[in-house]
Design a protein around this motif. Structure first.
Motif, PDB file in Angstrom:
ATOM      1  N   ALA A 104       0.831  -1.200   0.000  1.00 13.89           N
ATOM      2  CA  ALA A 104       0.000   0.000   0.000  1.00 13.89           C
ATOM      3  C   ALA A 104       0.869   1.255   0.000  1.00 13.89           C
ATOM      4  O   ALA A 104       0.592   2.232  -0.709  1.00 13.89           O
ATOM      5  N   GLY A 105       1.935   1.239   0.789  1.00 13.48           N
ATOM      6  CA  GLY A 105       2.848   2.377   0.829  1.00 13.48           C
ATOM      7  C   GLY A 105       3.562   2.581  -0.485  1.00 13.48           C
ATOM      8  O   GLY A 105       3.766   3.715  -0.927  1.00 13.48           O
ATOM      9  N   ALA A 141       2.458   2.060  -3.395  1.00 14.27           N
ATOM     10  CA  ALA A 141       1.544   2.729  -4.328  1.00 14.27           C
ATOM     11  C   ALA A 141       1.200   4.133  -3.855  1.00 14.27           C
ATOM     12  O   ALA A 141       1.039   5.044  -4.670  1.00 14.27           O
ATOM     13  N   ALA A 142       1.089   4.314  -2.538  1.00 13.55           N
ATOM     14  CA  ALA A 142       0.615   5.595  -2.004  1.00 13.55           C
ATOM     15  C   ALA A 142       1.626   6.718  -2.187  1.00 13.55           C
ATOM     16  O   ALA A 142       1.252   7.859  -2.479  1.00 13.55           O
ATOM     17  N   ALA A 146       1.699   7.965  -5.883  1.00 15.47           N
ATOM     18  CA  ALA A 146       0.383   8.509  -6.244  1.00 15.47           C
ATOM     19  C   ALA A 146       0.124   9.833  -5.530  1.00 15.47           C
ATOM     20  O   ALA A 146      -0.319  10.812  -6.151  1.00 15.47           O
ATOM     21  N   ALA A 147       0.397   9.870  -4.241  1.00 13.46           N
ATOM     22  CA  ALA A 147       0.157  11.099  -3.480  1.00 13.46           C
ATOM     23  C   ALA A 147       1.094  12.210  -3.931  1.00 13.46           C
ATOM     24  O   ALA A 147       0.673  13.373  -4.085  1.00 13.46           O
ATOM     25  N   THR A 196       6.254   2.507  -8.987  1.00 15.92           N
ATOM     26  CA  THR A 196       5.523   1.644  -8.058  1.00 15.92           C
ATOM     27  C   THR A 196       5.745   0.178  -8.386  1.00 15.92           C
ATOM     28  O   THR A 196       5.966  -0.649  -7.491  1.00 15.92           O
TER      29      THR A 196
END
Length: 205
Positions: free
Chosen positions: A14-15, A17-18, A21-22, A187
């Motif tokens: 999750a990190g 990708a985050a 993206a963020a 990612t």
């Protein structure tokens, strides 16, 4: 596998990708806000904010995934953020239009290319302008936009964040496709490396 273990193993993915993206979304929004319209930020502040955001993203990526993804993921992350800045800038339009008269001679400069794969040679025509309100004072284009004494409508940014262009060229053409592709690749590298590290740990256990 219990729920706690599943969550623990999912967090790194999750990190991975985050962070891109963020950071990419933040860079796009910051650049668009900073360069668009009369209420945008000064150029120096907009650029400084973008650099700070890129630095925070790189530090976060390196701290969370020092091994996973490696240098290639960091380079792709930085490239994606730079592309987001450029494309967001190109999605902005100049907020003011004025009528101008071309005065004096049109100066021509030639810009050759160097090496295979470099951009094509470019010829620029530099026009001195006499505009209602006094701005802008000059414009450079890849064509003669008018002969001396001719009138042309010019779009410009009152804050000076973007170069003036003929009104007909004052269109938004930025696209999120390239920055999104670079950030997805960043990612993907990290996710693949995380998966490989997970398999290695399982074999050890």
């Amino acid at each position: 596998m219990d729920r706690a273990t599943l969550i623990r193993r999912s967090l790194p993915y999750a990190g991975a990708a985050a962070v891109p993206a963020a950071a990419g979304t933040g860079m796009w929004l910051w650049a668009a806000r900073g360069l668009r319209g009369p209420d945008g930020f000064p150029t120096v502040l907009a650029a400084a904010g973008g650099l700070v955001l890129a630095l925070v993203a790189l530090v976060a990526q390196n701290a969370l995934f020092r091994k996973e993804g490696g240098i290639a993921a960091l380079v792709l992350l930085l490239a994606g953020l730079a592309a987001a800045w450029v494309e967001a800038r190109d999605s902005a339009v100049r907020g003011a239009v004025t009528d101008c008269v071309v005065v004096g001679e049109i100066r021509v400069t030639h810009h050759p290319t160097f090496g295979e794969g470099a951009p094509p040679p470019k010829t620029l025509y530099h026009h001195t302008l006499d505009c209602a309100g006094g701005h802008p004072r000059e414009i450079s284009a890849e064509e003669r936009i008018a002969e001396p004494g001719g009138t042309v409508r010019i779009a410009y940014d009152p804050a000076g964040r973007m170069d003036p262009v003929p009104e007909r060229l004052n269109t938004a053409h930025g696209s999120p496709v390239l920055p999104a592709a670079l950030l997805v690749l960043s990612t993907a590298l990290t996710v693949v490396a995380l998966a490989a590290e997970g398999r290695t740990e399982e074999r050890r256990n």
